[in-house]
Write an enzyme that holds these catalytic residues in place. Structure first.
Site, PDB file in Angstrom:
ATOM      1  N   GLY A 127      -7.340  19.717  19.975  1.00 13.85           N
ATOM      2  CA  GLY A 127      -6.965  21.121  20.118  1.00 13.85           C
ATOM      3  C   GLY A 127      -7.580  21.703  21.376  1.00 13.85           C
ATOM      4  O   GLY A 127      -7.845  20.997  22.339  1.00 13.85           O
ATOM      5  N   GLY A 128      -7.861  22.993  21.344  1.00 13.54           N
ATOM      6  CA  GLY A 128      -8.443  23.637  22.516  1.00 13.54           C
ATOM      7  C   GLY A 128      -9.960  23.501  22.577  1.00 13.54           C
ATOM      8  O   GLY A 128     -10.593  24.024  23.481  1.00 13.54           O
ATOM      9  N   GLU A 174       1.585  -1.652   8.251  1.00 12.26           N
ATOM     10  CA  GLU A 174       0.769  -0.552   8.767  1.00 12.26           C
ATOM     11  C   GLU A 174       0.743  -0.418  10.296  1.00 12.26           C
ATOM     12  O   GLU A 174       1.169   0.583  10.862  1.00 12.26           O
ATOM     13  CB  GLU A 174      -0.670  -0.745   8.233  1.00 12.26           C
ATOM     14  CG  GLU A 174      -1.709   0.174   8.818  1.00 12.26           C
ATOM     15  CD  GLU A 174      -1.509   1.613   8.406  1.00 12.26           C
ATOM     16  OE1 GLU A 174      -1.480   1.883   7.206  1.00 12.26           O
ATOM     17  OE2 GLU A 174      -1.387   2.484   9.297  1.00 12.26           O
ATOM     18  N   ASP A 191       0.717   3.423   6.106  1.00 19.84           N
ATOM     19  CA  ASP A 191       0.879   3.092   4.687  1.00 19.84           C
ATOM     20  C   ASP A 191       0.611   4.289   3.757  1.00 19.84           C
ATOM     21  O   ASP A 191       1.529   4.929   3.278  1.00 19.84           O
ATOM     22  CB  ASP A 191      -0.057   1.943   4.311  1.00 19.84           C
ATOM     23  CG  ASP A 191       0.460   0.600   4.810  1.00 19.84           C
ATOM     24  OD1 ASP A 191       1.648   0.507   5.151  1.00 19.84           O
ATOM     25  OD2 ASP A 191      -0.322  -0.364   4.846  1.00 19.84           O
ATOM     26  N   GLN A 224       0.780  -1.245   0.000  1.00 23.97           N
ATOM     27  CA  GLN A 224       0.000   0.000   0.000  1.00 23.97           C
ATOM     28  C   GLN A 224       0.813   1.298   0.000  1.00 23.97           C
ATOM     29  O   GLN A 224       0.482   2.239  -0.723  1.00 23.97           O
ATOM     30  CB  GLN A 224      -0.955   0.005   1.213  1.00 23.97           C
ATOM     31  CG  GLN A 224      -1.864   1.203   1.223  1.00 23.97           C
ATOM     32  CD  GLN A 224      -2.914   1.231   2.315  1.00 23.97           C
ATOM     33  OE1 GLN A 224      -3.500   2.266   2.554  1.00 23.97           O
ATOM     34  NE2 GLN A 224      -3.190   0.133   2.984  1.00 23.97           N
TER      35      GLN A 224
HETATM   36  N1  COA Z   1      11.879  -9.794  -9.633  1.00 27.81           N
HETATM   37  C1  COA Z   1      12.656 -10.543  -8.816  1.00 27.81           C
HETATM   38  N2  COA Z   1      12.667 -10.394  -7.474  1.00 27.81           N
HETATM   39  C2  COA Z   1      11.874  -9.458  -6.956  1.00 27.81           C
HETATM   40  C3  COA Z   1      11.046  -8.630  -7.740  1.00 27.81           C
HETATM   41  C4  COA Z   1      11.079  -8.844  -9.147  1.00 27.81           C
HETATM   42  N3  COA Z   1      10.328  -8.127  -9.997  1.00 27.81           N
HETATM   43  N4  COA Z   1      10.369  -7.800  -6.948  1.00 27.81           N
HETATM   44  C5  COA Z   1      10.730  -8.071  -5.684  1.00 27.81           C
HETATM   45  N5  COA Z   1      11.641  -9.056  -5.677  1.00 27.81           N
HETATM   46  C6  COA Z   1      12.329  -9.662  -4.527  1.00 27.81           C
HETATM   47  C7  COA Z   1      13.178  -8.668  -3.772  1.00 27.81           C
HETATM   48  O1  COA Z   1      14.367  -8.446  -4.468  1.00 27.81           O
HETATM   49  C8  COA Z   1      13.355  -9.403  -2.458  1.00 27.81           C
HETATM   50  O2  COA Z   1      14.372 -10.361  -2.597  1.00 27.81           O
HETATM   51  P1  COA Z   1      15.497 -10.661  -1.458  1.00 27.81           P
HETATM   52  O3  COA Z   1      14.847 -10.464  -0.117  1.00 27.81           O
HETATM   53  O4  COA Z   1      15.855 -12.084  -1.746  1.00 27.81           O
HETATM   54  O5  COA Z   1      16.607  -9.740  -1.662  1.00 27.81           O
HETATM   55  C9  COA Z   1      12.066 -10.200  -2.300  1.00 27.81           C
HETATM   56  O6  COA Z   1      11.376 -10.049  -3.559  1.00 27.81           O
HETATM   57  C10 COA Z   1      11.157  -9.794  -1.171  1.00 27.81           C
HETATM   58  O7  COA Z   1      11.013  -8.402  -1.082  1.00 27.81           O
HETATM   59  P2  COA Z   1      10.438  -7.726   0.238  1.00 27.81           P
HETATM   60  O8  COA Z   1      10.093  -6.328  -0.082  1.00 27.81           O
HETATM   61  O9  COA Z   1      11.381  -7.876   1.381  1.00 27.81           O
HETATM   62  O10 COA Z   1       9.070  -8.533   0.470  1.00 27.81           O
HETATM   63  P3  COA Z   1       8.423  -9.200   1.757  1.00 27.81           P
HETATM   64  O11 COA Z   1       7.124  -9.747   1.304  1.00 27.81           O
HETATM   65  O12 COA Z   1       9.330 -10.128   2.451  1.00 27.81           O
HETATM   66  O13 COA Z   1       8.152  -7.964   2.758  1.00 27.81           O
HETATM   67  C11 COA Z   1       7.261  -5.832   3.366  1.00 27.81           C
HETATM   68  C12 COA Z   1       7.069  -7.117   2.552  1.00 27.81           C
HETATM   69  C13 COA Z   1       6.142  -4.870   2.973  1.00 27.81           C
HETATM   70  C14 COA Z   1       7.167  -6.132   4.866  1.00 27.81           C
HETATM   71  C15 COA Z   1       8.632  -5.213   3.044  1.00 27.81           C
HETATM   72  O14 COA Z   1       8.692  -5.004   1.673  1.00 27.81           O
HETATM   73  C16 COA Z   1       8.907  -3.911   3.763  1.00 27.81           C
HETATM   74  O15 COA Z   1       9.220  -3.860   4.960  1.00 27.81           O
HETATM   75  N6  COA Z   1       8.887  -2.792   3.024  1.00 27.81           N
HETATM   76  C17 COA Z   1       9.228  -1.479   3.529  1.00 27.81           C
HETATM   77  C18 COA Z   1       8.136  -0.889   4.359  1.00 27.81           C
HETATM   78  C19 COA Z   1       6.817  -0.966   3.655  1.00 27.81           C
HETATM   79  O16 COA Z   1       6.639  -0.403   2.607  1.00 27.81           O
HETATM   80  N7  COA Z   1       5.868  -1.671   4.292  1.00 27.81           N
HETATM   81  C20 COA Z   1       4.571  -1.949   3.739  1.00 27.81           C
HETATM   82  C21 COA Z   1       3.778  -0.818   3.626  1.00 27.81           C
HETATM   83  S1  COA Z   1       2.274  -1.193   2.819  1.00 27.81           S
END
Ligand code: COA
Length: 417
Positions: free
Chosen positions: A249-250, A141, A170, A18
């Protein structure tokens, strides 16, 4: 000339879930060419999360990814990396919200991107800011709401910390990032150079909790907070307490029951007792004697009886619906609103007319409702188009990058796109 101010700005949208998608969607509404880069086969996880129609992109995805193009690309394969390099050379902004370090592990550090395109703006969302002692954490979030001060100050004083339904962690972070990106674009017009823009979810939540940091400092100095329900009858500790539905606020305010509250969970209004509105409030309630009564005439005098005042207003509201009540109170210039449900908001004719609630056609699901641009311009009316299917624009984007038909076929065969 286009009346879309961001026309000509090309954005590589490496975002998911998000926070990032909310940012890039808004930039797309304002005219940017947003190319969503997704993993072949699965794409953004929200495509399949909380589906209401089998095998069709979920509303979670469609409501955060309108006006974008979708390019599938496996950026861990050499062929995929090559495509991404070309894209970086030709784009203005790369936006990402991967977990910490993911972009670097993919081989696209800020240094590398800057070498490929010194004008490129790289915009990132992370849970915590760079160098923070929690900067290795993945964050969603509600985690951010707890880390940024919202949860500890929301809810009832005798209950646990509570998160808000509003996406403070988010979408709010995405909005901060959009401001950062636009600032960097203007900065680039002056310097010719791109830069890194980083926003953390914790910081963005805290930015919206500014008044609670104000209150912490007042509490440190005074030992009490006069506008909280705890004052003057309750006690304060050394941390800002949860204030229920009190105003920040106030102006004391509270959520008050209206006719039908026993069966309708949203038969309430929010009522604010603003200093200037005290006399009209007394008139509206049929209590003109309160206007001059020293027990009620000033905000300070009212505070000890504030809950009794609210109870009196509730008694007045007992035979009025929330809409009837607001129609009476608005004539007295009293700040108030009905508590509106999602069902009521979805059908609200004013929100439909302004485009804040928009009905959008989608290739597979028919039409769906989304929240359109909350920002209104005199010379731009964002037109909301349906979200792209996974990989819908892959061949189109590759062709624009100069790939011929055979090269595109080879990329498909290598499962790099
Ligand atoms: N092709 C190949 N690999 C891809 C890709 C693509 N098009 N897009 C993503 N990936 C890979 C990434 O390189 C990563 O690989 P690695 O960990 O082996 O280096 C992997 O996908 C996972 O990415 P990640 O973003 O860590 O996903 P996750 O599902 O484990 O975590 C979150 C999800 C949201 C918790 C994490 O992305 C995060 O903390 N983001 C920052 C804060 C945030 O935006 N939070 C969510 C708000 S809505």
């Amino acid at each position: 000339m286009s009346n879309k101010p961001l026309a000509g700005i090309k954005i590589i949208d490496f975002t998911h879930v998000q926070a990032g998608p909310a940012c890039t969607q808004m930039l797309a509404w304002f005219g940017a060419d947003v190319i969503k880069v997704e993993r072949p086969g699965s794409g953004d996880v929200t495509r399949s999360q909380l589906r209401d129609i089998p095998d069709v992109d979920a509303l979670y995805f469609t409501m955060l990814n309108s006006n974008k193009r979708s390019l599938t690309l496996d950026t861990k394969k050499p062929e995929g990396k090559e495509v991404l390099e070309k894209l970086i050379r030709e784009s203005d902004v790369l936006v990402e919200n991967f977990g910490p370090g993911a972009l670097d592990r993919m081989g696209f550090s800020w240094k590398r991107i800057n070498e490929l395109n010194p004008k490129m703006i790289v915009a990132s969302v992370k849970g915590f800011s760079d160098g923070h002692h929690y900067d290795d954490l993945k964050v969603y979030e509600n985690v951010a709401q707890c880390a940024g001060g919202a949860a500890s100050t929301t809810g009832w004083w005798d209950g646990p910390p509570t998160v808000s339904a509003a996406a403070l962690g988010d979408s709010n972070t995405g909005m901060h990032l959009a401001i950062g990106i636009l600032t960097a674009i203007i900065g680039r017009q002056q310097t010719g150079r791109g830069q890194k823009v980083a926003v953390s979810m914790q910081d963005s939540v805290l930015n919206l909790c500014r008044v609670k940091l104000r209150d912490q400092q007042r509490l440190d100095r005074l030992g009490y907070l006069e506008e909280y329900p705890q004052y003057p009858h309750g006690t304060f500790s050394d941390v800002v307490p949860r204030g229920g539905n009190a105003g920040g606020g106030g102006q004391p305010g509270w959520v008050l029951k209206c006719k039908g509250w026993e069966t309708d969970p949203n038969a309430y209004i929010y009522f604010t007792i603003q200093g200037h509105a005290w006399a009209p409030i007394c008139e509206a309630l049929g209590r003109p004697e309160w206007i001059k009564d020293p027990n009620y005439s000033t905000p300070k005098a009212r505070q000890p009886h504030i809950m009794d005042i609210f109870a009196t207003i509730e008694a007045w509201l007992a035979d009025k619906t929330k809409f009837e009540a607001v129609d009476i109170l608005r004539k007295f210039d009293i700040p108030c609103s009905p508590v509106l449900s999602m069902k009521e908001l979805a059908a609200d004719p004013s929100l439909r007319a302004s485009g804040t609630i928009a009905e959008v056609p989608h290739k597979e699901r028919g039409t769906y409702l989304t929240v359109g641009s909350p920002i209104k311009f005199s010379d731009l009316k964002p037109e909301i188009t349906g979200s792209p299917l996974l990989g819908e624009h892959t061949d189109e984007v590759l062709a624009e990058l100069g790939y011929g038909k055979e090269q595109i076929a080879a990329l498909h065969k290598a499962e790099a796109v």
